[in-house]
Design a protein around this motif. Sequence first.
Motif, short mmCIF file in Angstrom:
data_model
loop_
_atom_site.label_atom_id
_atom_site.label_comp_id
_atom_site.label_asym_id
_atom_site.label_seq_id
_atom_site.Cartn_x
_atom_site.Cartn_y
_atom_site.Cartn_z
N GLY A 36 -43.01 17.12 7.30
CA GLY A 36 -42.80 17.81 8.54
C GLY A 36 -41.76 19.09 8.63
O GLY A 36 -41.47 19.51 7.33
N GLU A 37 -41.12 19.27 9.49
CA GLU A 37 -40.07 20.39 9.69
C GLU A 37 -38.77 19.82 9.11
O GLU A 37 -38.37 18.87 9.73
N VAL A 38 -37.99 20.49 8.39
CA VAL A 38 -36.66 20.19 8.06
C VAL A 38 -35.75 21.47 8.07
O VAL A 38 -36.32 22.37 7.58
N LEU A 39 -34.74 21.65 8.48
CA LEU A 39 -33.83 22.62 8.33
C LEU A 39 -33.02 22.57 7.21
O LEU A 39 -32.56 21.37 6.97
N THR A 40 -32.42 23.66 6.55
CA THR A 40 -31.56 23.51 5.59
C THR A 40 -30.04 24.09 6.09
O THR A 40 -30.19 25.07 6.93
N ALA A 41 -29.15 23.67 5.56
CA ALA A 41 -27.77 24.12 5.81
C ALA A 41 -26.86 23.53 4.82
O ALA A 41 -26.66 22.32 4.73
N ARG A 42 -25.76 24.63 4.37
CA ARG A 42 -24.91 23.97 3.52
C ARG A 42 -23.35 24.33 4.33
O ARG A 42 -23.35 24.62 5.46
N ASP A 43 -22.43 24.36 3.63
CA ASP A 43 -21.00 24.37 3.88
C ASP A 43 -20.84 25.91 4.48
O ASP A 43 -20.24 25.42 5.89
N ALA A 44 -21.14 26.96 4.10
CA ALA A 44 -21.03 28.10 5.10
C ALA A 44 -21.60 28.16 6.53
O ALA A 44 -21.07 28.25 7.26
N ALA A 45 -22.90 27.60 6.50
CA ALA A 45 -23.51 27.54 7.80
C ALA A 45 -22.96 26.49 8.53
O ALA A 45 -22.71 26.87 9.88
N HIS A 46 -22.50 25.20 8.11
CA HIS A 46 -21.81 24.24 9.02
C HIS A 46 -20.46 24.88 9.51
O HIS A 46 -20.45 24.56 10.56
N GLU A 47 -19.90 25.55 8.60
CA GLU A 47 -18.52 26.16 9.21
C GLU A 47 -18.74 27.20 10.40
O GLU A 47 -17.87 27.29 11.33
N TYR A 69 -31.30 19.20 5.89
CA TYR A 69 -31.49 19.11 4.35
C TYR A 69 -30.16 19.97 3.80
O TYR A 69 -30.05 21.11 3.99
N PHE A 70 -29.28 19.34 2.91
CA PHE A 70 -28.14 19.90 2.61
C PHE A 70 -28.37 20.59 1.27
O PHE A 70 -28.29 19.73 0.16
N VAL A 71 -28.93 21.70 1.21
CA VAL A 71 -29.34 22.47 0.05
C VAL A 71 -29.38 23.86 0.12
O VAL A 71 -29.14 24.46 1.33
N GLY A 72 -29.01 24.48 -1.30
CA GLY A 72 -29.14 26.11 -1.23
C GLY A 72 -30.01 26.22 -2.28
O GLY A 72 -29.65 26.48 -3.56
N PRO A 73 -31.47 26.44 -1.88
CA PRO A 73 -32.40 26.84 -2.70
C PRO A 73 -32.38 28.12 -3.63
O PRO A 73 -31.61 29.08 -2.99
N THR A 74 -32.48 27.99 -5.00
CA THR A 74 -32.43 29.14 -5.66
C THR A 74 -33.63 30.01 -5.20
O THR A 74 -34.58 29.69 -4.66
N PRO A 75 -33.56 31.39 -5.61
CA PRO A 75 -34.87 32.56 -5.10
C PRO A 75 -36.20 31.99 -5.83
O PRO A 75 -36.30 31.32 -6.82
N ALA A 76 -37.19 32.16 -4.92
CA ALA A 76 -38.29 31.76 -5.36
C ALA A 76 -38.98 32.46 -6.37
O ALA A 76 -38.84 33.67 -6.34
#
Length: 192
Positions: A36-47, A69-76
Amino acid sequence: MSGADPEVGRPRRLPTPFDPAELAELRSGDAVLISGEVLTARDAAHERFARAIAAGEPLPVDVAGATIYFVGPTPARPGHVIGSAGPTTASRMDPYSPLLIERGLRAMIGKGRRSDAVKESMRQHGCVYFGAVEGTAALLSKCITAAEVIAYDDLGTEAVRRLRVVDFPAFVVNDLYGGDLYLEGQARWRQG
């Protein structure tokens, strides 16, 4: 019935947004496949979320009922939806997570332990923490069928994204009852 299906020994399939009744059946250590749908966010977004909350401003995404999901994916790479997408250390989000949990965040996915304050907030507000297996970033990216930036585009890899996942593998680390896979796993190991 909770966790792995005892008849076939397979992980439990869970669609998002998660039904609170289904989350109530889960126990730490249960294997799941999330779709299903999952959002991503890491440190900077949480701040930035925390700053918006402190200023009384609306968040750029509705976290009520959501999974982050705590992730910072690399470019596709060409022909791919997303690059490698392995979990980020969750404790880096601990100062901010209770703010989102109090606003209805239903689940988080990352790696590593959570603080006592986060675990208490999860128990009080009905949030579950799933662990994704570290070192499997390339494999996890194959479970992501769509990805789009929806907030904080200027953060690059740390921008908030909306992902569509299919059979994303994870384990329940912290359930709604105070269960903690890290503590329980250590206790079982010491007994063995």
